[in-house]
Motif scaffolding. Structure first.
Motif, mmCIF file in Angstrom:
data_model
loop_
_atom_site.group_PDB
_atom_site.id
_atom_site.type_symbol
_atom_site.label_atom_id
_atom_site.label_comp_id
_atom_site.label_asym_id
_atom_site.label_seq_id
_atom_site.Cartn_x
_atom_site.Cartn_y
_atom_site.Cartn_z
ATOM 1 N N ALA A 100 0.823 -1.212 0.000
ATOM 2 C CA ALA A 100 0.000 0.000 0.000
ATOM 3 C C ALA A 100 0.856 1.261 0.000
ATOM 4 O O ALA A 100 0.626 2.180 -0.799
ATOM 5 C CB ALA A 100 -0.943 -0.015 1.201
ATOM 6 N N ARG A 129 2.948 1.598 -3.322
ATOM 7 C CA ARG A 129 2.082 1.893 -4.467
ATOM 8 C C ARG A 129 1.539 3.315 -4.396
ATOM 9 O O ARG A 129 1.309 3.946 -5.427
ATOM 10 C CB ARG A 129 0.952 0.878 -4.547
ATOM 11 N N ALA A 130 1.335 3.839 -3.189
ATOM 12 C CA ALA A 130 0.889 5.233 -3.062
ATOM 13 C C ALA A 130 1.968 6.178 -3.582
ATOM 14 O O ALA A 130 1.666 7.165 -4.267
ATOM 15 C CB ALA A 130 0.560 5.545 -1.606
ATOM 16 N N GLY A 148 2.025 5.948 -7.272
ATOM 17 C CA GLY A 148 0.872 6.686 -7.791
ATOM 18 C C GLY A 148 1.122 8.177 -7.871
ATOM 19 O O GLY A 148 0.691 8.847 -8.817
ATOM 20 N N ARG A 149 1.858 8.725 -6.899
ATOM 21 C CA ARG A 149 2.174 10.153 -6.942
ATOM 22 C C ARG A 149 3.084 10.472 -8.129
ATOM 23 O O ARG A 149 2.956 11.519 -8.759
ATOM 24 C CB ARG A 149 2.820 10.583 -5.620
#
Length: 294
Positions: free
Chosen positions: A122, A125-126, A129-130
């Motif tokens: 998590a 991946r965050a 994602g940014r």
């Protein structure tokens, strides 16, 4: 069949002076093609969120990959990997810069383990994602935004390692609890039922530094807080953070911080009459800043 999305960047010389720059980002899933054998001139963090596959070393040794996992690709080292026929879910970030040497020394980038089990993906991946969101065409902040996210990614990957206790490293927690006691490294080791060598290895593995440097960082951080927010004499500050000899504390503070305790207090002091707090909050219990009602 597989699905893939990727972007690549070419940061300029001024951005490379940030110490870490992002060269590319990708999100892929499905029965992806095998990668390699190939050799790169930069680092890549490949995060496997679902599925399984394999990694083959240059000498032919095969390692099974079971998600969640991280594959480290480092400059100059040949690599060859891919998913099993069922495919997998993958995200990757290419990056480079002078700061990679420090992150490697601190243990955030691993060179001894190519495949690293993760507890979850998590956080990483965050961060990916940014980077992906910053990669939109025409973003004037692209290079700096993505560089900042790479730093965040390395921290998230370190925190997500399966061999990291979610509640915190017990050895580091114990050292932090006892950091302000006037104890030697050998005495800290004995309190944790370890030899000094075992303590050094554990702290190096968990914090990337020696026990002495780890304790010094905690002590000086607290000393700065006391100097900036109280009127305690320097000798009292020294005792509060574990040093019985105020002269030794002052020399140590000056050498490490670059300025003497008294001068630091003049520069940073906040002990102003009429302030909203008359004491230094405990580091584990910061005050709540009131907000305007809406």
């Amino acid at each position: 069949m597989y699905h893939t999305w990727m972007r690549y960047f070419t940061p300029g010389p001024v951005h490379h002076r940030l110490g870490l720059v992002c060269l590319g980002v990708g999100l892929q899933h499905g029965a992806l093609p095998t990668v390699g054998p190939r050799t790169l001139d930069h680092h890549v963090a490949v995060v496997i969120g679902a599925g399984r596959g394999w990694y083959r070393t240059p000498d032919g040794e095969r390692t099974e990959i079971i998600a969640p996992a991280l594959i480290w690709l480092v400059p100059g080292v040949p690599h060859h990997y891919g998913p099993d026929p069922g495919g997998w879910d993958e995200s990757f970030v290419d990056f480079t810069g002078s700061a990679t040497a420090t992150y490697t020394e601190l243990g955030y980038i691993e060179t001894e383990r190519t495949v690293v089990p993760l507890s979850d993906t998590a956080g990483p991946r965050a961060a990916v994602g940014r980077i992906a969101r910053a990669a939109r065409r025409g973003n004037p902040l692209l290079e700096v935004e993505t560089a900042a996210a790479v730093h965040e990614l390395l921290v998230a990957l370190r925190r997500a390692r399966a061999d990291t206790n979610p509640a915190g490293d017990p050895v580091l927690t114990a050292l932090a609890r006892d950091a302000f006691l006037p104890l030697s490294v050998a005495e800290h080791a004995a309190r944790n039922r370890m030899t000094p060598a075992e303590l050094r290895a554990a702290v190096r593995r968990g914090a990337g530094c020696s026990p002495k440097d780890y304790l010094l960082s905690l002590r000086l951080g607290r000393a700065k807080e006391l100097l900036a927010a109280t009127e305690l004499p320097v000798a009292a500050v020294a005792r509060r953070v574990g040093y019985e000899d105020p002269a030794y504390f002052s020399r140590l503070f000056t050498r490490r911080v670059g300025t003497a305790p008294i001068r630091f207090r003049r520069q940073q002091g906040r002990a102003v009459p009429g302030g909203w707090s008359d004491r230094v909050p405990h580091p584990e219990h910061p005050p709540t800043i009131p907000t305007a009602s809406t």
